[in-house]
Design an enzyme around this catalytic site. Sequence first.
Site, PDB file in Angstrom:
ATOM      1  N   ARG A 183      -7.902  -4.069  -6.437  1.00 57.67           N
ATOM      2  CA  ARG A 183      -6.984  -3.234  -7.142  1.00 57.67           C
ATOM      3  C   ARG A 183      -7.459  -2.898  -8.763  1.00 57.67           C
ATOM      4  O   ARG A 183      -8.155  -3.844  -9.179  1.00 57.67           O
ATOM      5  CB  ARG A 183      -5.514  -3.365  -6.927  1.00 57.67           C
ATOM      6  CG  ARG A 183      -5.220  -3.739  -5.734  1.00 57.67           C
ATOM      7  CD  ARG A 183      -4.189  -4.864  -5.676  1.00 57.67           C
ATOM      8  NE  ARG A 183      -3.877  -5.193  -4.154  1.00 57.67           N
ATOM      9  CZ  ARG A 183      -2.791  -4.693  -3.584  1.00 57.67           C
ATOM     10  NH1 ARG A 183      -2.054  -3.833  -4.250  1.00 57.67           N
ATOM     11  NH2 ARG A 183      -2.592  -5.036  -2.309  1.00 57.67           N
ATOM     12  N   ASP A 254      -1.445  -1.834 -10.097  1.00 60.07           N
ATOM     13  CA  ASP A 254      -1.733  -2.726  -9.157  1.00 60.07           C
ATOM     14  C   ASP A 254      -1.680  -2.177  -7.542  1.00 60.07           C
ATOM     15  O   ASP A 254      -2.041  -2.996  -6.703  1.00 60.07           O
ATOM     16  CB  ASP A 254      -0.879  -4.005  -9.366  1.00 60.07           C
ATOM     17  CG  ASP A 254       0.683  -3.640  -9.343  1.00 60.07           C
ATOM     18  OD1 ASP A 254       1.139  -3.125 -10.345  1.00 60.07           O
ATOM     19  OD2 ASP A 254       1.285  -4.005  -8.338  1.00 60.07           O
TER      20      ASP A 254
END
Length: 489
Positions: A183, A254
């Site tokens: 991510r 995230d």
Amino acid sequence: MRTLDDLAFDNTYARLPDAYFSRVAPQPHGRPTLLHVNPAACALLDLDPAEAARDDFALRFSGHAPLPGAEPIATVYAGHQFGVYVPQLGDGRALLLGEVVNARGERWEMQLKGAGLTPYSRMGDGRAVLRSTIREYLCSEAMHGLGIPTTRALCLVGTDGPVYRETVETAAVLTRLAPSHVRFGHFEFFSYTGRPEHAARLADHVIAQHFPALAGLPEAERRAAWYAEVVRRTARLIAQWQAVGFAHGVMNTDNMSILGLTLDYGPFGFLDAYRPGFICNHSDDAGRYAFDQQPRVGWWNLAALANALAPIIADHDALRAALDDYAPAYLAHRQALLAAKLGLAETRDGDEELVEDWLALLARFGLDYTNGFRALCELALDAERHALRDHVPDREAFDAWAARYTARLRAEGSVDAERQARMRRTNPKYVLRNYLAQTAIERAQAGDLGEVDRLLRVLQAPFDEHPDGAAYAAEPPDWGRHIAVSCSS
């Protein structure tokens, strides 16, 4: 076809230094029962779906027994959550078992979601509940059916172990697949902790594994070109979300995939009535991640990623130039997708206005987004009136727009049968409306997984006509219009 015992693991992420992850064993919880297996995802691993009949299948995909070749780890990352930087997050309820390589050379990371505590669980319990697991199981496959990049769902295992949320709920474990689960927040973690060498190594790992076309470039040029590709993929992904009426709900950095995949299905929602400001997340009081804010947030998240990569990409002008390309790339993709949804085969002046005026009609009268576009597939140029007209309170407004639309189609020599067939391949008849997911969840909680199976089959082919699928295309009943989902969902 492979068995569980001969899946080919090659765990390159687990061979990175310990700074990138913690080694964590799954923590068994209750007695596992296989609830559903997805043959389409089994095919990605060359796994024989018949393996699901094995007594140890549920054991292995719930963390009760190991898979040969797996090396469970929880990766560490950080992220901006609702715009606020959180210095350490990480896989709080997901374990990366390893990377399975199929016969075509494709690499699929396999994760168990809900298999217990990790060092990054913070105050959580590392578990997942059945309702949220079913939502992700169904939606990841629904997005794939729509042609949108996404993680995939292999199987769903329930356990009788309790999970404590607002009430005591049933636990479940989802096995999900992706070429990579890295991510934006992975890079933020190493940048903000002053370890650019770790960010650089991770970037080079990701490029080597997933962007091989860039491998031969000099280091600085390679990393800058990689970031530019991440920008393009993100722009394309969000344009696809907007085109099908999908709201993610928690677009924190995230939850943003470095590969441009749809990642982490929590409080998501597909539009029913078209409301540009639709907020699908009950926890999003300020509407930061409302449907019409997603394109802006995509840029914001990419800017955060650029800031994290600045220490390892010396050419900051290249970073800025790549980020500046986001808006035009997004707009171009969006316009192309929406033009295709209207069946326009050519690009002409006035097309953007025609599209926007159609959306304005949907918004003005609260018409159903998916069904509205699908109904346009049936428009015939020589018809005196269109059935959709009767659903628009201001019929004169619809007639005026329809006259412009049909004139535009005639101008490019559009043929009804060809255009209608093309539009039916572009405008889905079925999306995962919240009330459909809720119905499947309630039946599963009562011990009936039949609805999960039926709904999944429809969602995996959302453009087709299903003989028994009329109910799945219906607009929500009154109770289904007010379902609240939150970050705990």
